[in-house]
Design an enzyme around this catalytic site. Structure first.
Site, PDB file in Angstrom:
ATOM      1  N   CYS A 186      13.067   7.974   2.179  1.00  0.00           N
ATOM      2  CA  CYS A 186      12.118   8.741   1.406  1.00  0.00           C
ATOM      3  C   CYS A 186      13.094   9.155   0.207  1.00  0.00           C
ATOM      4  O   CYS A 186      13.738   8.347  -0.732  1.00  0.00           O
ATOM      5  CB  CYS A 186      11.240   9.536   1.839  1.00  0.00           C
ATOM      6  SG  CYS A 186       9.880  10.070   0.987  1.00  0.00           S
TER       7      CYS A 186
ATOM      8  N   HIS B  41       4.725   2.941   3.050  1.00  0.00           N
ATOM      9  CA  HIS B  41       5.914   3.854   2.965  1.00  0.00           C
ATOM     10  C   HIS B  41       6.047   4.635   4.200  1.00  0.00           C
ATOM     11  O   HIS B  41       5.105   4.966   5.133  1.00  0.00           O
ATOM     12  CB  HIS B  41       5.600   4.978   1.905  1.00  0.00           C
ATOM     13  CG  HIS B  41       6.704   5.783   1.352  1.00  0.00           C
ATOM     14  ND1 HIS B  41       7.764   5.249   0.578  1.00  0.00           N
ATOM     15  CD2 HIS B  41       6.911   7.014   1.703  1.00  0.00           C
ATOM     16  CE1 HIS B  41       8.491   6.366   0.476  1.00  0.00           C
ATOM     17  NE2 HIS B  41       8.098   7.594   1.102  1.00  0.00           N
TER      18      HIS B  41
ATOM     19  N   ASP C  55       4.070  -0.403   0.471  1.00  0.00           N
ATOM     20  CA  ASP C  55       4.048   0.933  -0.180  1.00  0.00           C
ATOM     21  C   ASP C  55       3.452   0.913  -1.535  1.00  0.00           C
ATOM     22  O   ASP C  55       4.113   0.547  -2.357  1.00  0.00           O
ATOM     23  CB  ASP C  55       5.595   1.094  -0.372  1.00  0.00           C
ATOM     24  CG  ASP C  55       6.094   2.614  -0.368  1.00  0.00           C
ATOM     25  OD1 ASP C  55       5.204   3.221  -1.089  1.00  0.00           O
ATOM     26  OD2 ASP C  55       7.058   3.021  -0.250  1.00  0.00           O
TER      27      ASP C  55
END
Length: 294
Positions: A173, A262, A230
């Site tokens: 991330c 994601h 995502d």
């Protein structure tokens, strides 16, 4: 010219580092226990790695302005062990990140995850991801965490039986975004693995360049693992960064998992996708081995 530790120091980074760096005291002086409070999560982590046969636990890393809390896991034995710098999500060094360190240690690595946001806020008490981004992430200078990763690498080599000649970085991330920037900073990295790190974002006076901006400047082979579903990171932006890197003669391997959202590796959240997570993990390990980190 690179410094003796393999970094560029203040030179050649086109604004990535801004010396002198103003330091502040640490808000977090120890790591959080358990999982983050700032995200909806499944009842328990899918994967739990014990500490049998390894040395694992919280450590303090000298960071110039005080001891920085971090989690270290490494094999038992004399070493030296290849080093993997583990870069957290926005949620701090919680049980998921600690478990990743133990997974790597079981495979022979010295894995260290420093709490890179320890000066900006206490992530163990924060429950709102938007507040974390606004009040902590956006206020953390790139220069600060880059310096902290350098300090972590030096500590791992001197105090944790790490081999500085076999140095890699892996992040998830926001940590995936940081992997791109760190790969543009450090010349002696053998390998870098970015899990769904944002390529764009706002540029500020303390975060001058995006991950996409530095794609052509990376100095280490980089494996980019991204989800095709995502909603926050368009596949086109990742492909553009890869292409920009390749035009500049850089080594970027991109893998897109078409149906993965994601956070597909985060086994404590509903975003977890086991097939993509396991395939990405196996690819990451093979990537480290292929580039001499093993």
């Amino acid at each position: 010219m690179a410094d003796r530790d393999g970094t560029d120091g203040a030179a050649g980074l086109d604004g990535l580092i801004i010396p002198p760096l103003s330091r502040r005291g640490f808000v977090m002086t120890s790591l959080m226990s358990g999982l983050t409070l700032a995200t909806t999560r499944v009842e328990a982590q899918v994967i739990h790695t014990d500490a049998a046969g390894i040395v694992a636990g919280e450590v303090k890393i000298p960071a110039g302005d005080g001891p920085m809390p971090a989690y270290r896991a490494m094999p038992e034995g004399a070493g030296p062990f290849p080093i993997v710098l583990v870069v957290e999500e926005i949620f701090g060094v919680h049980d998921y990140i600690k478990d990743i360190c133990r997974r790597l240690a079981k495979l022979g690595y010295c894995a260290v995850a420093p709490e890179l946001y320890a000066r900006q806020g206490d992530l163990s008490t924060m429950t709102d991801p938007k507040a974390i981004i606004r009040d902590v992430i956006a206020k953390t200078p790139d220069a600060q965490w880059i310096g902290d990763l350098d300090a972590t690498a030096a500590w791992a080599a001197s105090a944790a039986k790490g081999d500085p000649q076999r140095l890699a970085v892996m992040g998830w991330c926001r940590g995936g975004r940081d992997v791109w920037l760190y790969a543009a900073h450090r010349r002696d990295l053998r390998a870098a693995v970015a899990w769904y790190g944002p390529l764009g974002g706002e540029r500020t006076d303390i975060q001058l360049r995006t991950a996409g901006d530095v794609a052509a400047d990376i100095k280490a082979p980089l494996l980019a693992l991204y989800g095709g579903a995502d909603t926050g990171i368009p596949v086109a932006s990742v492909e553009e960064a890869r292409d920009r890197a390749k035009v500049a003669g850089r080594d970027v391997e991109l893998v897109i998992y078409p149906d993965a959202p994601h956070g597909f590796h985060a086994d404590y959240r509903p975003s977890y996708r086991r097939e993509a997570a396991e395939d990405g993990w196996n690819r990451a390990l093979a990537f480290l081995q292929a580039h001499g980190v093993g």
